[in-house]
Design a protein around this motif. Structure first.
Motif, mmCIF file in Angstrom:
data_model
loop_
_atom_site.group_PDB
_atom_site.id
_atom_site.type_symbol
_atom_site.label_atom_id
_atom_site.label_comp_id
_atom_site.label_asym_id
_atom_site.label_seq_id
_atom_site.Cartn_x
_atom_site.Cartn_y
_atom_site.Cartn_z
ATOM 1 N N ASP A 50 0.835 -1.204 0.000
ATOM 2 C CA ASP A 50 0.000 0.000 0.000
ATOM 3 C C ASP A 50 0.866 1.248 0.000
ATOM 4 O O ASP A 50 0.436 2.309 -0.442
ATOM 5 N N PHE A 51 2.083 1.098 0.507
ATOM 6 C CA PHE A 51 3.068 2.170 0.373
ATOM 7 C C PHE A 51 4.455 1.562 0.443
ATOM 8 O O PHE A 51 4.715 0.650 1.240
ATOM 9 N N TRP A 52 5.346 2.058 -0.398
ATOM 10 C CA TRP A 52 6.746 1.631 -0.363
ATOM 11 C C TRP A 52 7.617 2.770 -0.837
ATOM 12 O O TRP A 52 7.363 3.351 -1.893
ATOM 13 N N PHE A 53 8.626 3.098 -0.048
ATOM 14 C CA PHE A 53 9.625 4.077 -0.479
ATOM 15 C C PHE A 53 10.969 3.612 0.038
ATOM 16 O O PHE A 53 11.118 3.306 1.227
ATOM 17 N N MET A 89 5.221 2.878 -6.471
ATOM 18 C CA MET A 89 6.018 3.309 -7.622
ATOM 19 C C MET A 89 7.442 3.708 -7.233
ATOM 20 O O MET A 89 8.279 3.933 -8.091
ATOM 21 N N TRP A 90 7.719 3.771 -5.910
ATOM 22 C CA TRP A 90 9.041 4.194 -5.465
ATOM 23 C C TRP A 90 9.960 3.018 -5.163
ATOM 24 O O TRP A 90 10.959 3.167 -4.490
ATOM 25 N N VAL A 91 9.589 1.825 -5.623
ATOM 26 C CA VAL A 91 10.507 0.685 -5.548
ATOM 27 C C VAL A 91 11.731 0.987 -6.408
ATOM 28 O O VAL A 91 11.599 1.441 -7.546
ATOM 29 N N LYS A 92 12.909 0.721 -5.866
ATOM 30 C CA LYS A 92 14.146 0.982 -6.613
ATOM 31 C C LYS A 92 14.900 -0.322 -6.832
ATOM 32 O O LYS A 92 14.442 -1.179 -7.571
ATOM 33 N N PRO A 142 12.376 11.986 -10.989
ATOM 34 C CA PRO A 142 13.553 11.709 -10.158
ATOM 35 C C PRO A 142 13.891 12.835 -9.188
ATOM 36 O O PRO A 142 14.314 12.577 -8.054
ATOM 37 N N LEU A 143 13.704 14.084 -9.609
ATOM 38 C CA LEU A 143 14.007 15.212 -8.727
ATOM 39 C C LEU A 143 13.058 15.226 -7.529
ATOM 40 O O LEU A 143 13.496 15.422 -6.389
ATOM 41 N N CYS A 144 11.765 14.983 -7.787
ATOM 42 C CA CYS A 144 10.798 14.953 -6.688
ATOM 43 C C CYS A 144 11.102 13.817 -5.723
ATOM 44 O O CYS A 144 11.004 13.974 -4.501
ATOM 45 N N GLN A 145 11.502 12.677 -6.257
ATOM 46 C CA GLN A 145 11.851 11.555 -5.395
ATOM 47 C C GLN A 145 13.102 11.867 -4.574
ATOM 48 O O GLN A 145 13.189 11.506 -3.396
#
Length: 249
Positions: A50-53, A89-92, A142-145
């Motif tokens: 539900d959330f991932w960063f 969407m912030w999975v790296k 990418p800048l916002c992340q």
């Protein structure tokens, strides 16, 4: 091909709270154990969390049983693909480094046993939903992340989790089937067919398991979700079908 390929999405681990998410995690792990013996590839089609960063040295806590099961499956030789959804969407590179997963940011086209597949989580496709499409570009920038990564995790995780839990991703993602014309992902699939043939379009995001005959030997399949349906798709080398785990339990 003598093993199956599995597709599932929208586990939303972490939602709506710890107790409910843990029960769902246990159910998903049981399902993974069930399919493991005949699984060649596993496609996780987005909104797994539900959330991932991922910070440089910090990831969200929890989901350890799920991650451990995936690691064991990967170690046994099962190929795992992870699609970025609108909630994760912030999975790296954490899962790719730890488990060798392939991380997919947008669409993926594959061919298996003579069948051509178009795969995507489903967010940001098709007509309408202009406000979300703008937000998607901002959140994926990418800048916002990078700017968000400068916020200390104790603050950033709290803010993001509150936003994620309050976000319903628009009224289009849930409900009942009305018609093919109102299924925006089916509309998108038909548009793609005008230029390239695909045997199967597989999406998540919709939160409703669906199978739609698009004509010309093509089908649209939505994998549904695991808060209510416990639905997934399986390709046995000949045909793709929707199935349900522990249905009615």
């Amino acid at each position: 091909m003598n093993k199956n390929i599995y597709f599932a999405s929208d586990f939303h681990l972490g939602s709506p709270g710890f107790a409910e998410s843990r029960k769902r995690e246990d159910r998903i792990v049981r399902w993974l154990s069930t399919i493991e013996p005949d699984c060649a590839e596993l496609f996780l089609m987005g909104d797994v969390f539900d959330f991932w960063f991922e910070y440089r040295t910090v990831i969200p806590k929890g989901f350890i049983r799920f991650q451990g099961k995936l690691a064991a499956m990967a170690d046994s030789g099962i190929k795992i693909w992870f699609f970025k959804g609108n909630h994760d969407m912030w999975v790296k590179d954490y899962f790719s480094r730890e488990m060798g997963m392939e991380i997919v940011s947008d669409e993926l086209v594959i061919e298996r046993n003579g069948k051509k597949f178009f795969l995507h989580h489903g967010d940001g496709l098709g007509p309408g939903d202009g406000k979300y499409k703008i937000l998607r570009k901002i959140f994926r920038n990418p800048l916002c992340q990078w700017l968000f990564s400068m916020v200390p995790p104790v603050i950033g995780m709290g803010i993001a989790n509150r936003w994620s839990h309050s976000s319903k991703a628009g009224s289009k993602t849930e409900g009942v089937f009305e018609s093919v014309e109102k299924e925006w992902l089916a509309v998108y699939a038909k548009e793609q067919l005008s230029s390239v043939h695909y045997d199967y379009f597989i999406f998540g995001h919709r939160h409703l398991p669906l199978e739609i005959d698009l004509g010309k030997g093509s089908r649209y399949v939505n994998t549904g979700e695991w808060l209510k349906y416990n639905s997934y798709a399986v390709f046995d080398g000949t045909d793709l079908r929707l199935e349900y785990f522990e249905k009615g339990q």
